[in-house]
Motif scaffolding. Structure first.
Motif, PDB file in Angstrom:
ATOM      1  N   ASP A 146     -57.352 -53.609 -16.836  1.00  0.00           N
ATOM      2  CA  ASP A 146     -57.684 -54.225 -18.117  1.00  0.00           C
ATOM      3  C   ASP A 146     -58.159 -53.172 -19.116  1.00  0.00           C
ATOM      4  O   ASP A 146     -58.931 -52.273 -18.774  1.00  0.00           O
ATOM      5  N   ASP A 147     -57.684 -53.294 -20.350  1.00  0.00           N
ATOM      6  CA  ASP A 147     -58.129 -52.461 -21.472  1.00  0.00           C
ATOM      7  C   ASP A 147     -59.133 -53.283 -22.271  1.00  0.00           C
ATOM      8  O   ASP A 147     -58.753 -54.194 -23.005  1.00  0.00           O
ATOM      9  N   PRO A 148     -60.457 -53.023 -22.128  1.00  0.00           N
ATOM     10  CA  PRO A 148     -61.468 -53.879 -22.753  1.00  0.00           C
ATOM     11  C   PRO A 148     -61.257 -54.047 -24.254  1.00  0.00           C
ATOM     12  O   PRO A 148     -61.173 -53.066 -24.992  1.00  0.00           O
ATOM     13  N   GLY A 149     -61.133 -55.306 -24.685  1.00  0.00           N
ATOM     14  CA  GLY A 149     -60.966 -55.594 -26.099  1.00  0.00           C
ATOM     15  C   GLY A 149     -59.635 -55.150 -26.666  1.00  0.00           C
ATOM     16  O   GLY A 149     -59.481 -55.055 -27.887  1.00  0.00           O
ATOM     17  N   SER A 150     -58.654 -54.848 -25.796  1.00  0.00           N
ATOM     18  CA  SER A 150     -57.347 -54.334 -26.257  1.00  0.00           C
ATOM     19  C   SER A 150     -57.538 -53.125 -27.174  1.00  0.00           C
ATOM     20  O   SER A 150     -56.897 -52.991 -28.220  1.00  0.00           O
ATOM     21  N   SER A 151     -58.431 -52.229 -26.770  1.00  0.00           N
ATOM     22  CA  SER A 151     -58.776 -51.077 -27.599  1.00  0.00           C
ATOM     23  C   SER A 151     -57.596 -50.119 -27.746  1.00  0.00           C
ATOM     24  O   SER A 151     -56.794 -49.947 -26.828  1.00  0.00           O
ATOM     25  N   THR A 152     -57.514 -49.481 -28.898  1.00  0.00           N
ATOM     26  CA  THR A 152     -56.515 -48.432 -29.143  1.00  0.00           C
ATOM     27  C   THR A 152     -57.196 -47.074 -29.325  1.00  0.00           C
ATOM     28  O   THR A 152     -56.568 -46.113 -29.753  1.00  0.00           O
ATOM     29  N   THR A 153     -58.470 -46.993 -28.990  1.00  0.00           N
ATOM     30  CA  THR A 153     -59.246 -45.768 -29.169  1.00  0.00           C
ATOM     31  C   THR A 153     -59.024 -44.811 -28.006  1.00  0.00           C
ATOM     32  O   THR A 153     -59.118 -45.215 -26.845  1.00  0.00           O
ATOM     33  N   ASP A 154     -58.732 -43.547 -28.312  1.00  0.00           N
ATOM     34  CA  ASP A 154     -58.588 -42.548 -27.266  1.00  0.00           C
ATOM     35  C   ASP A 154     -59.871 -42.461 -26.446  1.00  0.00           C
ATOM     36  O   ASP A 154     -60.983 -42.490 -26.988  1.00  0.00           O
ATOM     37  N   GLY A 155     -59.720 -42.325 -25.125  1.00  0.00           N
ATOM     38  CA  GLY A 155     -60.861 -42.184 -24.247  1.00  0.00           C
ATOM     39  C   GLY A 155     -61.490 -43.483 -23.804  1.00  0.00           C
ATOM     40  O   GLY A 155     -62.508 -43.470 -23.112  1.00  0.00           O
ATOM     41  N   ALA A 201     -68.092 -46.802 -29.956  1.00  0.00           N
ATOM     42  CA  ALA A 201     -67.119 -47.809 -30.396  1.00  0.00           C
ATOM     43  C   ALA A 201     -67.474 -48.463 -31.713  1.00  0.00           C
ATOM     44  O   ALA A 201     -66.585 -48.787 -32.511  1.00  0.00           O
ATOM     45  N   HIS A 202     -68.754 -48.677 -32.001  1.00  0.00           N
ATOM     46  CA  HIS A 202     -69.128 -49.438 -33.188  1.00  0.00           C
ATOM     47  C   HIS A 202     -69.082 -48.613 -34.470  1.00  0.00           C
ATOM     48  O   HIS A 202     -69.044 -49.181 -35.566  1.00  0.00           O
ATOM     49  N   SER A 203     -69.104 -47.283 -34.353  1.00  0.00           N
ATOM     50  CA  SER A 203     -69.157 -46.432 -35.536  1.00  0.00           C
ATOM     51  C   SER A 203     -67.997 -45.456 -35.646  1.00  0.00           C
ATOM     52  O   SER A 203     -67.767 -44.889 -36.709  1.00  0.00           O
ATOM     53  N   GLY A 204     -67.283 -45.244 -34.535  1.00  0.00           N
ATOM     54  CA  GLY A 204     -66.206 -44.269 -34.545  1.00  0.00           C
ATOM     55  C   GLY A 204     -66.695 -42.858 -34.332  1.00  0.00           C
ATOM     56  O   GLY A 204     -65.926 -41.895 -34.407  1.00  0.00           O
ATOM     57  N   TYR A 205     -67.992 -42.702 -34.070  1.00  0.00           N
ATOM     58  CA  TYR A 205     -68.543 -41.404 -33.687  1.00  0.00           C
ATOM     59  C   TYR A 205     -69.765 -41.667 -32.819  1.00  0.00           C
ATOM     60  O   TYR A 205     -70.331 -42.764 -32.810  1.00  0.00           O
ATOM     61  N   GLY A 206     -70.187 -40.669 -32.072  1.00  0.00           N
ATOM     62  CA  GLY A 206     -71.246 -40.867 -31.099  1.00  0.00           C
ATOM     63  C   GLY A 206     -72.628 -40.826 -31.715  1.00  0.00           C
ATOM     64  O   GLY A 206     -73.019 -39.836 -32.343  1.00  0.00           O
ATOM     65  N   ARG A 207     -73.396 -41.899 -31.512  1.00  0.00           N
ATOM     66  CA  ARG A 207     -74.759 -41.937 -32.028  1.00  0.00           C
ATOM     67  C   ARG A 207     -75.627 -42.724 -31.054  1.00  0.00           C
ATOM     68  O   ARG A 207     -75.141 -43.527 -30.263  1.00  0.00           O
ATOM     69  N   TRP A 208     -76.922 -42.475 -31.103  1.00  0.00           N
ATOM     70  CA  TRP A 208     -77.850 -43.213 -30.262  1.00  0.00           C
ATOM     71  C   TRP A 208     -77.976 -44.636 -30.783  1.00  0.00           C
ATOM     72  O   TRP A 208     -77.932 -44.869 -31.988  1.00  0.00           O
TER      73      TRP A 208
END
Length: 245
Positions: A217-226, A100-107
């Motif tokens: 509930d949609d946490p943070g009103s997210s619009t991100t797929d998945g 969520a914080h970067s828009g791609y998966g990272r450790w």
């Protein structure tokens, strides 16, 4: 310390203390079937099964180190907490995979700036995550230097400034975290006509689960797929507003 090497059952022994962790949901134990580093191992599904201790394991305002081995089968478009510790509303820290914080998966090893709804975070982020690969994550909070540092397979990923302002005094968790007061996520399951699978229309176009009395509930009103949905205290916000037929 929890090796999680029992291979059966629904508990994981603390080998240097007495805080036995208890599993919620199905125990998905696995054994080496090829290049597995660990055998046995426990698989978490990111929604309904996780380990939790009975008490806190870390005094979060003081210096601490937390580590874990993790192997993701796929790289999801949502966050995956490997280790965390509950506060009242949020986890105090999250060690694992962050999308969520970067828009791609990272450790990542990131800490919550306040134990409130929709908090801000301070994070040390590492390289892009790889799936089907055992990876060793280490998160360090140095209270004297006021820094948080992430190590990935022994290599420093990042170090950033952070000053602790609150204490997460809930249980240590593995395979889940707490955010916005909820750690109850939504998953698909075989229909069984139980109260857990019942939803009724509520005020402000909400959907209420009578079993819990809480809203979809949609946490943070997210619009991100998945984005992973959850049940949360009904509050009339857009995060709980659903277009009903």
């Amino acid at each position: 310390e929890w090796p999680i090497a029992e291979g059966t059952g629904t508990t994981a022994n603390d080998t240097i203390g007495t805080d036995t962790a208890t599993l919620s949901g199905t125990a998905n134990w696995g054994a080496a079937d090829g290049p597995e580093v660990f055998s046995p191992y426990l698989t978490f599904n990111g929604s309904s099964n996780a380990l939790a201790g009975a008490t806190s394991a870390i005094n979060t305002p003081q210096s601490y180190t937390v580590s874990a081995w993790v192997d993701l089968a796929t790289l999801p478009t949502r966050n995956v907490a490997v280790v965390a510790q509950d506060g009242s509303t949020d986890s105090g820290f999250y060690l694992g995979y962050n999308y969520a914080h970067s828009g791609y998966g990272r450790w990542a090893f990131y800490l919550t700036n306040s134990d409130t709804t929709s908090p801000s975070f301070t994070g040390a982020y590492g390289p892009t995550a790889a799936d089907n690969t055992w990876t060793h994550l280490v998160g360090v909070y140095n209270a004297s230097a006021q820094t948080i540092t992430l190590y990935v397979d022994g290599v420093q990923g990042a170090s950033v400034s952070y000053t602790s302002t609150w204490s997460a005094t809930g249980p240590i968790t593995m395979g889940r975290s707490k955010y916005n007061g909820s750690n109850t996520l939504i998953e698909l399951s075989t229909c069984n006509n139980s109260g857990a699978q019942t939803w009724t229309p509520g005020a402000s176009n909400s959907l209420i689960n009578p079993e819990s009395g809480k809203c979809l509930d949609d946490p943070g009103s997210s619009t991100t797929d998945g984005t992973q949905l959850q049940i949360y205290t009904c509050n009339g916000t857009n995060a709980q507003n659903w277009a009903l037929p």
